[in-house]
Design an enzyme around this catalytic site. Structure first.
Site, PDB file in Angstrom:
ATOM      1  N   GLU A  25      -8.971 -31.407 -43.026  1.00 50.28           N
ATOM      2  CA  GLU A  25      -7.431 -31.304 -43.245  1.00 50.28           C
ATOM      3  C   GLU A  25      -7.123 -30.243 -44.645  1.00 50.28           C
ATOM      4  OE1 GLU A  25      -8.794 -34.110 -42.324  1.00 50.28           O
ATOM      5  OE2 GLU A  25      -7.491 -34.876 -40.236  1.00 50.28           O
ATOM      6  N   PHE A  46      -2.022 -48.842 -37.699  1.00 53.09           N
ATOM      7  CA  PHE A  46      -3.506 -48.155 -37.749  1.00 53.09           C
ATOM      8  C   PHE A  46      -2.909 -46.739 -38.110  1.00 53.09           C
ATOM      9  CE2 PHE A  46      -6.086 -45.153 -35.460  1.00 53.09           C
ATOM     10  CZ  PHE A  46      -7.416 -45.552 -36.300  1.00 53.09           C
ATOM     11  N   GLN A  47      -3.655 -46.074 -39.144  1.00 51.39           N
ATOM     12  CA  GLN A  47      -3.443 -44.853 -39.651  1.00 51.39           C
ATOM     13  C   GLN A  47      -2.112 -44.645 -40.320  1.00 51.39           C
ATOM     14  OE1 GLN A  47      -5.291 -41.766 -37.017  1.00 51.39           O
ATOM     15  NE2 GLN A  47      -6.932 -42.194 -37.820  1.00 51.39           N
ATOM     16  N   LYS A  53       5.985 -40.943 -34.872  1.00 51.35           N
ATOM     17  CA  LYS A  53       5.584 -40.702 -33.241  1.00 51.35           C
ATOM     18  C   LYS A  53       6.615 -40.689 -32.250  1.00 51.35           C
ATOM     19  CE  LYS A  53       1.465 -40.966 -30.381  1.00 51.35           C
ATOM     20  NZ  LYS A  53       0.248 -41.741 -30.340  1.00 51.35           N
ATOM     21  N   MET A  77     -19.992 -23.606 -64.949  1.00 54.35           N
ATOM     22  CA  MET A  77     -19.035 -23.756 -65.848  1.00 54.35           C
ATOM     23  C   MET A  77     -19.085 -24.989 -66.580  1.00 54.35           C
ATOM     24  SD  MET A  77     -16.650 -22.016 -67.501  1.00 54.35           S
ATOM     25  CE  MET A  77     -15.632 -20.902 -66.521  1.00 54.35           C
TER      26      MET A  77
END
Lengths: 175, 578
Positions: B68, B130-131, B180, B493
């Site tokens: 993502e 969940f999630q 949802k 760097m």
């Protein structure tokens, strides 16, 4: 030149949306600035909320913070004022043992001199309400503490500003 | 006439009422906003929307990234190369939290994004389902605006607001979280674009009095210096900038995000300001009598020590965001408004000038920098390849027409210092947040925004491995992105800082790297490794001529440093050449 920190009252007019308190408080959190008190209520304008925040900052700091708050999409307008530019109050409640009322007249004297009032009485306890400046509330707290305070709670500062905050007019011109 | 009829038709369709699901409404809103391409990754809480992507696949192209974070970076690359709003989509929980780095990057670099996340059903909110994660809470400090939709009927209005807020004023990322149930529920859909929000002023109208004050300072200045930033690109004010500086004869330097707004070859382009910027504009910042800041925000990497920054100069700040005025540097005149309007309105007020002697000062400093720094980078005598000469070879074969997407670190500084640009929106880099792993996915987005242009990602061996999985996205989409990894087997760097400020204690900066060419081959991407100078030019040429994706690894000098350099806390005029 280092400016001195002082108490500022911030008045924020906003849309009434979920999560805005979080968005505003995170602006302070990110800069490691403590908010002394916060109050959210409706305002004089329909469907517009008013946040009243108390912070101790330098004037330079407060100007930058105001810019960051005003930048938020759902914030309508932000103002900051020094103490002398506002009329402000805090409100507090004390829960005290009911016996104190009957034991002697000392509590009655305290109630009268502090201009507080009894707003609830039960068999076992009573509730005393006091509105005033933070100092007045503090003073009463110390006096009552000698007699035993069962519970104490104080509200954040609420303040009316002496200078005009022309938010309704501003909203009208936007229409 | 034709367009008017078209407008009428669109108006009618816009207001047509249909009973559809929230998920379908999301897709219809995207289409109504002109989004036909987005990046994302599916998962449980966003599946209804993905089901609509399946149905609408002829109209909307969903690019499946491999993580993502890459979806947001790709959307950023797309937005920065096109000037449009980039869109990324993910599921709830880890899908949403994986977006965070990219959102923070877009916030600090003012990139217009709409990020859509799925969320558990409304009745499960706060139940540790969940999630489930509080993505609205998490993303609040790093979004321009965010909102959780719990009812399908909210979708059109909120999506319209999201696009309006993301793109208008100072752009930024917006996150819309959709439960949802709101995706499943059916409602009567109509769409109306958002044109204003009462509590939100995207840009202030430019005040004529401020322009007059600014013009007065400009007309009386003997040693004026312009520093422009990304505000010029975001405000599409490139032509106005050019006209303004040409008329008044103003030497003009750029911040890293302003790069490519003015062609490299322009006579008044005096280079980059800031920590690894050019010698002239940094030193002369502290000698100019007027500093004209345009669409930039005086970042600490630009100013160095504020106590000694341009104290001798009067300062004008052209800026769209009122919160930026006096934030880091106190200014004499602040011109609020967008750069395009401000610059076109000030043009008639400024006098023609050339400031030839002052411009020569920059040339003198350029000569010193060339002799002590640039020459050794571009025409090295030592055996090891330098990052600078690789960038120079890329210039040779792209002729300044490519989009260069750089990651974060030493190679980024070399890419920005030495790349040549003929047109705007051609340098895409993570400036404010400094997000390693940005370049590969951002290059994918940039190439999709500008398919006819050459897009070259220049990345270090460290940053490359942070989003290397996006080779999978390249494999699947067949997008012709060119990837150059400048490999020194170090996090260069950080190693440079360890060398300069930590007595060469190279803590966790040495990298044991895999065979990058084999990895590219595993993804069916043509690849080559260069270790010798004699092979460099032909390898770069092969890469540029390829009409497919191409991976080029150049093994560079291990312990090379980026100079000039303003050490943290130093004054811009104390810039070090070695």
């Amino acid at each position: 030149m280092m400016q001195k920190k002082q108490t500022f009252t911030i008045s924020i007019y906003t849309e009434n949306n979920v999560g805005l308190l979080n968005r505003i408080s995170s602006i302070f959190q990110r800069r490691h600035i403590n908010i002394e008190s916060v109050n959210v209520s409706k305002s004089e304008i329909k469907s517009v909320s008013r946040f009243t925040l108390l912070v101790k900052l330098t004037e330079e700091q407060i100007k930058k913070i105001i810019g960051q708050i005003e930048k938020q999409v759902e914030v309508i307008k932000v103002f900051y004022h020094k103490d002398e530019e506002t009329v402000y109050q805090e409100s507090c409640l004390f829960k005290l043992n009911a016996d104190l009322l009957t034991d002697n007249d000392e509590i009655q004297k305290i109630i009268n001199s502090s201009k507080s009032r009894v707003i609830y009485i039960d068999k076992t306890f009573f509730v005393l309400e006091k509105s005033g400046t933070k100092q007045e509330v503090e003073d009463l707290y110390h006096i009552l503490n000698k007699h035993g305070i069962m519970q104490f709670v104080r509200s954040g500062r609420i303040a009316i500003t002496k200078p005009l905050m022309n938010v309704s007019q501003m909203l009208n011109t936007w229409k | 006439m034709a367009t008017k009829t078209q407008e009428k038709i669109t108006k009618i369709t816009e207001q047509q009422i249909e009973r559809i699901s929230g998920a379908e409404a999301v897709v219809k809103c995207l289409l109504a906003e002109g989004t036909d391409l987005l990046y994302g990754y599916p998962g449980g809480a966003i599946m209804p929307v993905y089901d609509e992507f399946y149905k609408y696949k002829d109209k909307i192209n969903h690019v499946l990234t491999r993580h993502e974070q890459a979806a947001v970076h790709a959307a950023q690359g797309y937005a920065r190369a096109s000037g449009k709003v980039g869109v990324a989509i993910a599921t709830s929980g880890p899908g949403a939290t994986n977006l965070i780095t990219g959102i923070a990057d877009a916030q600090i670099d003012s990139t217009p994004l709409v990020c859509i996340t799925g969320q558990v059903a409304e009745h499960l909110l706060g139940s540790d389902a969940f999630q489930e994660t509080d993505i609205v809470g998490i993303s609040t400090p790093i979004t321009k605006w965010n909102y959780q939709i719990t009812k399908a009927s909210e979708i059109p209005q909120i999506m319209a607001k999201a696009f309006f807020i993301a793109k208008s004023g100072r752009p930024g990322p917006v996150l819309i979280d959709i439960t949802k149930n709101a995706q499943f529920d059916k409602f009567d859909f109509t769409y109306k674009k958002c044109k204003s929000i009462r509590s939100y002023t995207p840009k202030t109208k430019v005040q004529q009095t401020k322009l007059q004050e600014a013009a007065k300072l400009i007309n009386s200045a003997k040693k004026p210096l312009v520093i422009f930033g990304q505000g010029v690109i975001l405000g599409e004010a490139e032509a106005e900038l050019k006209a303004f500086i040409e008329k008044a004869g103003l030497p003009s330097a750029w911040t890293i995000l302003g790069l490519s707004a003015l062609p490299t070859s322009h006579i008044l382009n005096v280079g980059m300001v800031g920590m690894h910027g050019n010698y002239g504009p940094n030193v002369l910042t502290n000698q100019c009598d007027l500093l004209i800041a345009i669409g930039m925000r005086f970042d600490d990497r630009v100013t160095g020590n504020l106590e000694t920054y341009a104290k001798q100069a009067k300062i004008i700040h052209f800026e769209i965001d009122p919160a930026e005025i006096d934030k880091n540097v106190k200014v004499n005149v602040a011109v609020l408004g967008d750069a395009k309007e401000s610059l076109s309105n000030i043009l008639p007020l400024v006098n023609e000038n050339t400031h030839q002697n002052w411009l020569n000062e920059f040339k003198k400093h350029d000569a010193i920098e060339f002799d002590r720094v640039i020459k050794n980078q571009l025409y090295p005598k030592k055996e090891g390849l330098t990052m600078g000469e690789v960038v120079k070879e890329i210039n040779t074969f792209t002729k300044g027409d490519a989009v260069i997407v750089s990651d974060v670190g030493q190679h980024q500084m070399f890419a920005c210092r030495y790349s040549e640009f003929n047109q705007t929106k051609s340098s895409i880099t993570s400036g404010g947040l400094g997000t390693m792993g940005f370049a590969l996915p951002a290059a994918i987005g940039a190439k999709m925004a500008a398919p006819k242009r050459e897009v070259i990602a220049i990345i270090g061996d460290g940053g490359y491995q942070m989003t290397i999985q996006e080779l999978g996205t390249i494999l699947q989409t067949k997008i012709a992105v060119k990837i150059v990894v400048l490999n020194n087997d170090y996090l260069g760097m950080v190693r440079q800082w360890q060398q300069l400020f930590f007595d060469k204690r190279y803590a966790s900066t040495e990298m044991l790297n895999p065979d990058f060419v084999s990895i590219a081959h595993a993804y069916h991407i043509n690849a080559k490794r260069v270790t010798k100078r004699s092979d460099l030019a032909s390898a770069v040429q092969d890469m540029v001529l390829s009409d497919k994706a191409y991976f080029l690894e150049v093994y560079v000098e291990k312990e090379d440093n980026v100079f000039p350099m303003i050490p943290t806390g130093s004054s811009v005029s104390d810039i070090r050449l070695e």
